[in-house]
Design a protein around this motif. Structure first.
Motif, short mmCIF file in Angstrom:
data_model
loop_
_atom_site.label_atom_id
_atom_site.label_comp_id
_atom_site.label_asym_id
_atom_site.label_seq_id
_atom_site.Cartn_x
_atom_site.Cartn_y
_atom_site.Cartn_z
N SER A 90 0.86 -1.18 0.00
CA SER A 90 0.00 0.00 0.00
C SER A 90 0.90 1.23 0.00
CB SER A 90 -0.94 0.01 1.21
OG SER A 90 -0.22 0.15 2.42
N ASN A 115 -3.43 3.73 -2.13
CA ASN A 115 -3.54 2.76 -3.21
C ASN A 115 -2.98 1.45 -2.69
OD1 ASN A 115 -2.14 1.27 -5.64
ND2 ASN A 115 -3.79 2.49 -6.50
N GLU A 117 -2.68 -2.91 -3.08
CA GLU A 117 -2.72 -3.92 -4.13
C GLU A 117 -2.20 -5.26 -3.64
OE1 GLU A 117 -0.91 -4.37 -8.67
OE2 GLU A 117 0.21 -3.27 -7.16
N GLU A 124 -7.37 -5.29 -5.80
CA GLU A 124 -7.41 -4.41 -4.63
C GLU A 124 -7.39 -5.23 -3.34
OE1 GLU A 124 -10.54 -1.43 -4.73
OE2 GLU A 124 -10.80 -1.79 -6.86
N GLU A 130 -9.86 4.34 -0.84
CA GLU A 130 -8.85 5.11 -1.56
C GLU A 130 -8.75 6.53 -1.02
OE1 GLU A 130 -7.74 4.83 -6.09
OE2 GLU A 130 -9.41 6.23 -5.87
N ARG A 160 -14.96 1.44 -0.51
CA ARG A 160 -13.97 0.38 -0.33
C ARG A 160 -14.63 -0.93 -0.71
NH1 ARG A 160 -17.33 2.59 2.64
NH2 ARG A 160 -17.85 1.81 4.69
N GLU A 172 -18.66 -3.05 -3.78
CA GLU A 172 -18.20 -1.81 -3.18
C GLU A 172 -19.19 -1.33 -2.12
OE1 GLU A 172 -15.43 -0.02 -3.92
OE2 GLU A 172 -14.69 -1.29 -5.56
#
Length: 227
Positions: A90, A115, A117, A124, A130, A160, A172
């Motif tokens: 991150s 961000n 990953e 994500e 974010e 998120r 989401e």
């Protein structure tokens, strides 16, 4: 002022993640994983703070976290479990400003961009917004032997994502604003009373798929003495 740091941290698996007996949610079953390893993280950050005037201070910073064996959800047919992701990371930036408006009041504003990953899949990470931030107004006043303090905060949490255990799909959660209020009165530093109100505006929001909507406005009162 310039600040920088490097840190190393870990999180051990919880008892639920390791040993929870199988639980069924409709046609989906959650199975614990006794072979989970601890998560490990290297974190670095750099921040610059500038005092523009006696009343106005600003700061900005960047950060990076490199994670190994991150514990995450995994779907396999109608079975859901926790597994160690080999690698994740991150990175982001944050900024804030503080304004001393007068002797008894100050205000602040903060913003964070992240961000995150999964390095193995490029996808994500769950439940990491974010964008997030807050706006806060603080007040304090001494009246003879009493000290009165008050805080009003507006907290923003952006969208998120998460993997739904029932379908395996990615969903989401909506962004939301929440307003909190706190008022405290202290007498000679020996006793105090405090009232806090979370979600003053009674906003509807959900923190995760496993929790229901926020239970509306929450009022908490406390009193104490020290000697």
């Amino acid at each position: 002022t310039v600040r920088a740091s490097v840190g190393r941290a870990f999180r051990a698996p919880t008892l639920v993640e390791l040993f929870q007996p199988p639980l069924s949610f409709g046609y989906v079953t959650f199975v614990s994983n006794p072979d989970l390893e601890p998560e490990y993280t290297w974190s670095t950050d750099l921040e610059v703070e500038r005092r523009f005037t006696k009343k106005l201070t600003g700061r900005a910073g960047i950060f990076y976290n490199d994670m190994t064996d991150l514990i995450a959800n995994q779907a396999s047919g109608d079975v859901r479990s926790n597994v160690n992701i080999d690698k994740a990371r991150s990175a982001g930036a944050e900024a804030g400003i503080e304004w001393a408006m007068c002797r008894f009041a100050s205000a602040g504003m903060n913003y964070t961009y992240v961000n995150a990953e999964d390095k193995n899949t490029g996808g994500e990470l769950e439940y990491i917004p974010e964008n997030s931030g807050s706006v806060t107004l603080r007040m304090h006043k001494d009246i003879k032997q009493w000290k009165i303090e008050g805080t009003v905060s507006g907290i923003y949490t952006g969208e998120r994502g998460f993997q739904d255990w029932a379908t395996g799909g990615w969903y989401e959660l909506d962004a939301y604003w929440r307003t909190d209020l706190a008022l405290k009165a202290s007498y000679k530093d020996t006793g105090w009373v405090k009232v806090g109100i979370q979600n003053v505006a009674d906003a509807e929001y959900q923190e995760s798929v496993m929790t229901p909507l926020a239970p509306g406005r929450l009022v908490v009162a406390e009193a104490g003495v020290r000697y």
